[in-house]
Design a protein around this motif. Sequence first.
Motif, PDB file in Angstrom:
ATOM      1  N   TRP A   1       0.812  -1.213   0.000  1.00 17.32           N
ATOM      2  CA  TRP A   1       0.000   0.000   0.000  1.00 17.32           C
ATOM      3  C   TRP A   1       0.846   1.263   0.000  1.00 17.32           C
ATOM      4  CZ3 TRP A   1      -0.799  -4.228   3.034  1.00 17.32           C
ATOM      5  CH2 TRP A   1      -0.213  -4.227   4.297  1.00 17.32           C
ATOM      6  N   GLU A   2       2.176   1.124   0.091  1.00 11.31           N
ATOM      7  CA  GLU A   2       3.065   2.269  -0.055  1.00 11.31           C
ATOM      8  C   GLU A   2       3.555   2.422  -1.498  1.00 11.31           C
ATOM      9  OE1 GLU A   2       6.235   1.857   2.779  1.00 11.31           O
ATOM     10  OE2 GLU A   2       4.927   2.318   4.478  1.00 11.31           O
ATOM     11  N   LEU A   3       3.223   1.476  -2.344  1.00 15.56           N
ATOM     12  CA  LEU A   3       3.574   1.538  -3.755  1.00 15.56           C
ATOM     13  C   LEU A   3       2.362   2.013  -4.551  1.00 15.56           C
ATOM     14  CD1 LEU A   3       5.412  -1.893  -4.104  1.00 15.56           C
ATOM     15  CD2 LEU A   3       6.468   0.365  -4.163  1.00 15.56           C
ATOM     16  N   ASP A   4       2.611   2.686  -5.653  1.00 18.20           N
ATOM     17  CA  ASP A   4       1.532   3.078  -6.554  1.00 18.20           C
ATOM     18  C   ASP A   4       1.300   1.930  -7.533  1.00 18.20           C
ATOM     19  OD1 ASP A   4      -0.224   4.146  -8.387  1.00 18.20           O
ATOM     20  OD2 ASP A   4       1.000   5.911  -8.839  1.00 18.20           O
ATOM     21  N   LEU A   5       0.206   1.234  -7.339  1.00 20.81           N
ATOM     22  CA  LEU A   5      -0.133   0.078  -8.182  1.00 20.81           C
ATOM     23  C   LEU A   5      -1.260   0.395  -9.155  1.00 20.81           C
ATOM     24  CD1 LEU A   5       0.015  -2.645  -5.367  1.00 20.81           C
ATOM     25  CD2 LEU A   5       1.842  -1.936  -6.928  1.00 20.81           C
ATOM     26  N   THR A   6      -1.462   1.690  -9.447  1.00 21.09           N
ATOM     27  CA  THR A   6      -2.587   2.083 -10.288  1.00 21.09           C
ATOM     28  C   THR A   6      -2.253   2.095 -11.776  1.00 21.09           C
ATOM     29  OG1 THR A   6      -2.041   4.434 -10.008  1.00 21.09           O
ATOM     30  CG2 THR A   6      -3.628   3.474  -8.462  1.00 21.09           C
ATOM     31  N   GLY A   7      -0.988   2.142 -12.125  1.00 18.77           N
ATOM     32  CA  GLY A   7      -0.592   2.181 -13.532  1.00 18.77           C
ATOM     33  C   GLY A   7      -0.406   0.791 -14.100  1.00 18.77           C
ATOM     34  N   PRO A   8       0.110   0.709 -15.327  1.00 19.92           N
ATOM     35  CA  PRO A   8       0.358  -0.594 -15.959  1.00 19.92           C
ATOM     36  C   PRO A   8       1.384  -1.377 -15.147  1.00 19.92           C
ATOM     37  CG  PRO A   8       0.626   1.202 -17.535  1.00 19.92           C
ATOM     38  CD  PRO A   8       0.487   1.820 -16.188  1.00 19.92           C
ATOM     39  N   LEU A   9       1.046  -2.611 -14.768  1.00 16.68           N
ATOM     40  CA  LEU A   9       1.984  -3.363 -13.931  1.00 16.68           C
ATOM     41  C   LEU A   9       1.848  -4.867 -14.092  1.00 16.68           C
ATOM     42  CD1 LEU A   9       0.927  -4.684 -10.887  1.00 16.68           C
ATOM     43  CD2 LEU A   9       0.075  -2.376 -10.834  1.00 16.68           C
ATOM     44  N   CYS A  10       2.913  -5.513 -13.646  1.00 15.30           N
ATOM     45  CA  CYS A  10       2.951  -6.970 -13.578  1.00 15.30           C
ATOM     46  C   CYS A  10       3.465  -7.348 -12.195  1.00 15.30           C
ATOM     47  CB  CYS A  10       3.892  -7.530 -14.644  1.00 15.30           C
ATOM     48  SG  CYS A  10       4.057  -9.331 -14.585  1.00 15.30           S
ATOM     49  N   LEU A  11       2.656  -8.086 -11.462  1.00 12.10           N
ATOM     50  CA  LEU A  11       3.086  -8.645 -10.183  1.00 12.10           C
ATOM     51  C   LEU A  11       3.903  -9.897 -10.469  1.00 12.10           C
ATOM     52  CD1 LEU A  11      -0.249  -8.376  -8.170  1.00 12.10           C
ATOM     53  CD2 LEU A  11       1.732  -6.842  -8.051  1.00 12.10           C
ATOM     54  N   VAL A  12       5.038 -10.045  -9.816  1.00 13.17           N
ATOM     55  CA  VAL A  12       5.929 -11.182 -10.044  1.00 13.17           C
ATOM     56  C   VAL A  12       6.066 -11.936  -8.727  1.00 13.17           C
ATOM     57  CG1 VAL A  12       8.166 -11.926 -10.942  1.00 13.17           C
ATOM     58  CG2 VAL A  12       7.163  -9.760 -11.735  1.00 13.17           C
ATOM     59  N   LEU A  13       5.625 -13.195  -8.724  1.00 20.41           N
ATOM     60  CA  LEU A  13       5.650 -14.000  -7.502  1.00 20.41           C
ATOM     61  C   LEU A  13       6.486 -15.242  -7.712  1.00 20.41           C
ATOM     62  CD1 LEU A  13       2.384 -12.882  -7.826  1.00 20.41           C
ATOM     63  CD2 LEU A  13       2.604 -13.516  -5.457  1.00 20.41           C
ATOM     64  N   GLY A  14       7.187 -15.632  -6.655  1.00 16.55           N
ATOM     65  CA  GLY A  14       8.091 -16.771  -6.737  1.00 16.55           C
ATOM     66  C   GLY A  14       7.473 -18.077  -6.299  1.00 16.55           C
ATOM     67  N   GLY A  15       8.166 -19.129  -6.605  1.00 21.49           N
ATOM     68  CA  GLY A  15       7.707 -20.480  -6.325  1.00 21.49           C
ATOM     69  C   GLY A  15       7.826 -20.869  -4.865  1.00 21.49           C
ATOM     70  N   GLU A  16       7.270 -22.006  -4.581  1.00 21.10           N
ATOM     71  CA  GLU A  16       7.244 -22.548  -3.222  1.00 21.10           C
ATOM     72  C   GLU A  16       8.662 -22.762  -2.717  1.00 21.10           C
ATOM     73  OE1 GLU A  16       3.887 -24.043  -5.786  1.00 21.10           O
ATOM     74  OE2 GLU A  16       6.044 -24.116  -5.987  1.00 21.10           O
ATOM     75  N   GLY A  17       8.900 -22.337  -1.511  1.00 19.33           N
ATOM     76  CA  GLY A  17      10.199 -22.557  -0.877  1.00 19.33           C
ATOM     77  C   GLY A  17      11.235 -21.515  -1.234  1.00 19.33           C
ATOM     78  N   GLU A  18      11.591 -21.401  -2.467  1.00 20.91           N
ATOM     79  CA  GLU A  18      12.687 -20.519  -2.887  1.00 20.91           C
ATOM     80  C   GLU A  18      12.257 -19.085  -3.124  1.00 20.91           C
ATOM     81  OE1 GLU A  18      15.901 -21.567  -2.984  1.00 20.91           O
ATOM     82  OE2 GLU A  18      15.087 -23.423  -2.183  1.00 20.91           O
ATOM     83  N   GLY A  19      11.007 -18.848  -3.457  1.00 20.99           N
ATOM     84  CA  GLY A  19      10.575 -17.497  -3.815  1.00 20.99           C
ATOM     85  C   GLY A  19      11.134 -17.095  -5.158  1.00 20.99           C
ATOM     86  N   LEU A  20      11.291 -15.799  -5.357  1.00 19.01           N
ATOM     87  CA  LEU A  20      11.859 -15.314  -6.612  1.00 19.01           C
ATOM     88  C   LEU A  20      13.340 -15.658  -6.689  1.00 19.01           C
ATOM     89  CD1 LEU A  20      10.415 -11.681  -6.954  1.00 19.01           C
ATOM     90  CD2 LEU A  20       9.657 -13.756  -8.133  1.00 19.01           C
TER      91      LEU A  20
END
Length: 168
Positions: free
Chosen positions: A103-122
């Motif tokens: 909620w401290e980031l501006d997520l209103t513009g064009p964006l891609c959320l990048v999430l990592g896999g189980e255990g290791e993350g990104l």
Amino acid sequence: LEDLLTIPAGRGEHAFFVALDQVQDPRNLGAVIRSAEATGVHGLIVPKHHAAGLTGAAAKSAMGAADLVPVARETNLVQALEELKKNDVWTVGAVPTGGKVPWELDLTGPLCLVLGGEGEGLRPLVARSCDFLASLPMRGRLGSLNVSAAAAVLCYEVVRQRGRREKT
């Protein structure tokens, strides 16, 4: 990926994508797809290798959303993120610690959320490729959420912020 990039413009919306880095469990993939569909994500980006595919288990977990959310399977996720950036899409990587609260980031513009896999993350290179890093505050004793739970929280934060912007 090229096909995904045309979807937001066709709808007159800012791009909203989710990329998954080596999510192995097809049930997690399905749950992410379901949350993505519920929050208006234009498409999902997943690696061709070392990641769950759109199997029967993934489709079952997605509860019909797998037919509604386009998925691009890319050979190189870092290159896919760079292509998004060339198209004015900001990339926000989810990490357990060290990022800003969403909620401290501006997520209103064009964006891609990048999430990592189980255990290791990104993976480190994927995390370094992101424009921003976000961390969900963890008040309990566990260090992180399941990738599908984190995806739901982050996707709904995008919806919340974009909804506030539309009202003003």
